[in-house]
Scaffold this active site. Sequence first.
Site, PDB file in Angstrom:
ATOM      1  N   ASP A   1      14.905  -7.165  22.018  1.00 40.45           N
ATOM      2  CA  ASP A   1      16.140  -6.423  22.161  1.00 40.45           C
ATOM      3  C   ASP A   1      16.453  -5.792  20.821  1.00 40.45           C
ATOM      4  O   ASP A   1      16.241  -6.416  19.788  1.00 40.45           O
ATOM      5  CB  ASP A   1      17.283  -7.379  22.526  1.00 40.45           C
ATOM      6  CG  ASP A   1      17.358  -7.592  24.011  1.00 40.45           C
ATOM      7  OD1 ASP A   1      17.131  -6.614  24.748  1.00 40.45           O
ATOM      8  OD2 ASP A   1      17.621  -8.729  24.427  1.00 40.45           O
TER       9      ASP A   1
ATOM     10  N   ARG B   1      35.498   6.087  28.219  1.00 42.53           N
ATOM     11  CA  ARG B   1      34.668   6.079  27.024  1.00 42.53           C
ATOM     12  C   ARG B   1      35.442   6.580  25.804  1.00 42.53           C
ATOM     13  O   ARG B   1      34.908   7.254  24.941  1.00 42.53           O
ATOM     14  CB  ARG B   1      33.387   6.894  27.241  1.00 42.53           C
ATOM     15  CG  ARG B   1      32.510   6.258  28.318  1.00 42.53           C
ATOM     16  CD  ARG B   1      31.270   7.053  28.609  1.00 42.53           C
ATOM     17  NE  ARG B   1      30.361   7.054  27.476  1.00 42.53           N
ATOM     18  CZ  ARG B   1      29.338   7.893  27.373  1.00 42.53           C
ATOM     19  NH1 ARG B   1      29.108   8.776  28.309  1.00 42.53           N
ATOM     20  NH2 ARG B   1      28.542   7.833  26.334  1.00 42.53           N
TER      21      ARG B   1
END
Lengths: 666, 576
Positions: free
Chosen positions: A291, A366
Amino acid sequence: MVRACLDALRKLDPRALIRNPVIFVVEVTSLLSSAVLVHDFSRGYRGLIPFEFQVVVWLWFTVIFANFAEAMAEGRGKAQADTLRRTRTETQAKKLAEDGQLQKVPATSLRRGDTVLCEAGDIIPGDGEIVEGVAAVNEAAITGESAPVIREAGGDRSAVTGGTLVISDSIKVQISANPGETFLDRMIALVEGAQRRKTPNEIALTILLVGLTIVFLLAVATLPSFARYAGAGTTVPMLVALFVCLIPTTIGGLLSAIGIAGMDRLVQHNVLAMSGRAVEAAGDVDTLLLDKTGTITLGNRMASEFIPVGGVALELLAETAHLASLADETPEGRSVVTLAKRQFGLRAPQTGQEQPKFVAFSAHTRMSGVDLGSRNIRKGAAEQVIEFARQLGGAVPPELAPITDAIAREGGTPLVVADGPRIVGVIHLKDVVKEGIRERFARLRAMGLRTVMITGDNPLTAQAIARESGVDDFVAEATPETKLKLIRQEQAKGRMVAMIGDGTNDAPALAQADVGIAMNAGTQAAREAGNMVDLDSNPTKVMEVVEIGKQLLMTRGALTTFSIANDIAKYFAIIPAMFMAAYPELSALNVMGLATPESAILSAVIFNALIIVLLIPLSLRGVEYRPVGAARILARNLLVYGLGGIVVPFIGIKLIDLVVAGLGWA
Amino acid sequence: MFWNALAQVGLFSVVLLPVTVVLGRYLARVFSGERTALDPVLRPVERLIYQVSGIDPRSEMTWAEYAVAMLLFQLVGMVFLYLLERVQAFLPLNPQRMAAVPADLAFNTAASFVTNTDWQAYAGETTMSYLTQMAGLTYQNFVSAATGIGVAMAIIRGFVRRSAKTVGNFWYDLVRATLWVELPLSLVLALVLLWQGVPQNLDPYVHATTLEGAHQSIAEGPVASQEAIKYVGTNGGGFFNANSAHPYENPTPLTNLLELLAFVAVSAGLTYTFGLMAGDTRQGWTLFGAMAFIFLVGAAGAIAAEQHGNPLLARLGIDQRASALQCGGNMEGKEVRFGIVQSALFAALTTDVACGGVNAAHDSLMPLGGLVALLNMQLGEVVFGGAGAGIVGMLVMAVLSVFVAGLMVGRTPEYLGKKIESREMKLAMLYVLVFPAVVLLLAAVAGSTASGLASLSNPGPHGFSQFLYAFTSGAANNGSAFGGLNANTPFYNLLIGLDMLVGRYLMIIPALALGGSLGAKRALAPSAGTFPTTGLLFAALLVGVILIVAGLTFFPALSLGPIVEHLALMAGKTFK
């Protein structure tokens, strides 16, 4: 040490020893020679007794030394296991009955599905999932790390481990493992090596060793017939001595010690492997999925620069951004505040009379920001903030797009700041690549591992970080399902994949990966799915895991090679000694110039027993691994353990012969 | 002398390289069904065979089905050959009126020829009718070798296929190996041999009166045809008792070179075929290199030992030095037209290749020369080896080497990307165990029974070598005889018969299973951490493992045979 010695004797029990076929065979032949010795003694063959007695003694030592090696390896884990076991047995649990009543019960009576209450100062009685509450937990019993960690219901930090201590608050835990199957139990079994099952490679290697043992049994068992034809006599202790010297006792005696030591080395790195198979697979891994966040980069993006547009002063932009971020508790938001503070000493919110109304970030809008009277301050993704400004009748400064594009190209994230209709500037959020990660990847490459970064970022950002960190490949715009798909793809291409994960949605991928390392801080689902758990929850530790896996396999191979190569010298010691009486010409094969036939045979047997003891440190420590590519490792190890295995016994047997002859033993 | 030997061995080696490539490529085409130049002639024949026998050549078999088909085919062939020998007196093409072959000898011979061993406990010219020679022995020379090649192809397919259940079709492989490989090669070789003076007729023996007035019966017959397949199929069973030392089997140095090439050609070619099929010819060359190295070292040792001569004769003042008029060295049991080098080279290669044809008496080799021959076989038929059997043995040794040393690079072992796990190890060890088990146990029986010892013609270590050689040759499916051992007794006929059957089938079956097991696996992609199975290092490792496995197994026995004989000879001691 004393315990190991006692264990070595206890392990003489043939029922236990049969798990190790080579050493079992040595024990059987030692028994046989002992019987012959007693028989010869009772018949009064005085001349034979001193030699035969010494051979028999050293044969038994061979078995005991092999047992000792295993006991030594196990001993390291036993002390640790004792401490762990104490936490388990003494725990009392507060069980919540169906009607909500609290009952005090011993931890050992808890079953899967029971719910218990754990308050500050309680030891969590079993593995489970927090269903309610949040608590600080001290996991030192498992990890050795005394700084408490936060565990809370829901999300990716909900798993708790039996034996750990609640320091503050209280939680309700649903038990997820029956007694005997808990993490702690598995850990105890693991460090003790008690329920150690042979790994696939160990089984295959044992087959090779058994095969070789049969080959040598044939070679030795047919020898009396050939010797009789030649007019030479053979005695049972002589044949047994030859047989035991030839069969691979060195690796046979050290095999399980190597395995236990490998697991133990993992435990020392605070990694628990659920099976030996996983450790072997770790050595085979050639693709590593990582990751981005937390592994390659520091956990979060940081604001690194304010870039004003449309002629706005830098300080005004900083102030506006500061206001927009005040209520933003995300790490990114906090980093904006920090940057503003550092650059312009902005501190107290200059809110004036109006009561500020904070607008939280949502995945939908957002954006986040604050409404101060008539001012609507927003910061967020470029597209959304531009849209917001346009709706209020604002214009987009022409230099905005080139700036945001440039930031994105460099791997950063541009946050656009607007004060109502007016777009005032851009905040440059940057991923900070961890220090030294480039060198780590270079080392992985040298080990033959390909690293693949997985990130939810857009391809541009991903590429920039990939370039900066030196990762071999990346997958951008990844969703949790991407990981599973990617692992399957890589495996179909014939690769062995390792991955690290913590979240519940990582569980399928962890299970699919050949080596799945779950972070201990992660969810119970992730911990169940992986075949290793990293107690420190340190994602870069996979490198150590791979190296330990490789070391384990290398040690096995090196000692097998050494063991087989040893046989050449032993033949040159024993064969001329056996047949010198019938064919004096065979003394030409006595290249070591051993004193007498008896001392030659005895020296070979003594060497064979002592070499096991001498190699215990190596088998516990493991052969050193250097990431230089398979061909060079092979050449080096062949030289050291192959050629060395041929030469060392010639010297060793000769030295022992000097001592044996000097002391007048034979 | 050194340069002379180097030139002779060098010539052979240089010719072998292109033969390996050309034949290797051809074999790969033949067994994948690609077009070859011979198709216009052979395709119709092939189709006819399938139609008549009701075979669907495209239906693939699992390794077990393949093994069953192979075993049934061989069993029928063995029974047929046995019966043919037993009733040959009543059948045509028997101008010398040969009687029925005794039961024990008939069993031994049948086992010998179906297993591609061609151990001969009989003298061909005084035992077998022309019909038996042609329909029985020559027929088996073709199909036993074709079986070996087929099995090798099946196993190679297993090694290179991925996630596959099947390894090919036995009948297809059998027919193709016979028609496309053996027939054309032996046809060409037979014609060359004819040109060089080898007879090919069905006439009764010629009666001649020698200069001294003695009567001599000169044996002849369909020699050239049998001689050709004897070598192409690595059979080695001679038409005559003297085998290729007989001038009618091997008349000139040219035929000697061609016979050497003929019996190593298919086995060497298969290494290249393997490389092609594995998608990396270096894989094949590495196996070839390991084989070639062991062969050359052995041949050099044998040549040196023979050229050195016999110290006992030297002591009598006999000149054994090489000169313009003689090749010198130990010429006992050797043909003057071949000399030391061609004889020692032949002895080394025939024991490497499991051919068993000989052009000199191995009984008369120096102890070290005999040691080379004996050890070559004890390596387990891996140095080129019998048709098909060689590459199979070598692949098993490669698996073993990878397993032992592969761990040392820190990965679980793999070969061609296939993980070597416990099932593969079990099968490989089974394969490796069968050979020493049968050789050592039977030799131990012979060494401790009166009937075993009664056949020896020499006391001491040489006598020991005689029966050790016989069982080694049988189990290795080599078929060459050390000589000096009266093998035509019920004891040896039965034991060696068993020896050959065990050494063939109990090794083929685990090898086929190994192929099947590997074929079912997925292949891992190579990376920088992958154990390299090409190149010098791996070849050296392979050689080491082969020598150590065989050496450790047979060293005690060898030390009581040729090794002590050599040491005694050097000390001037003889055994009476």
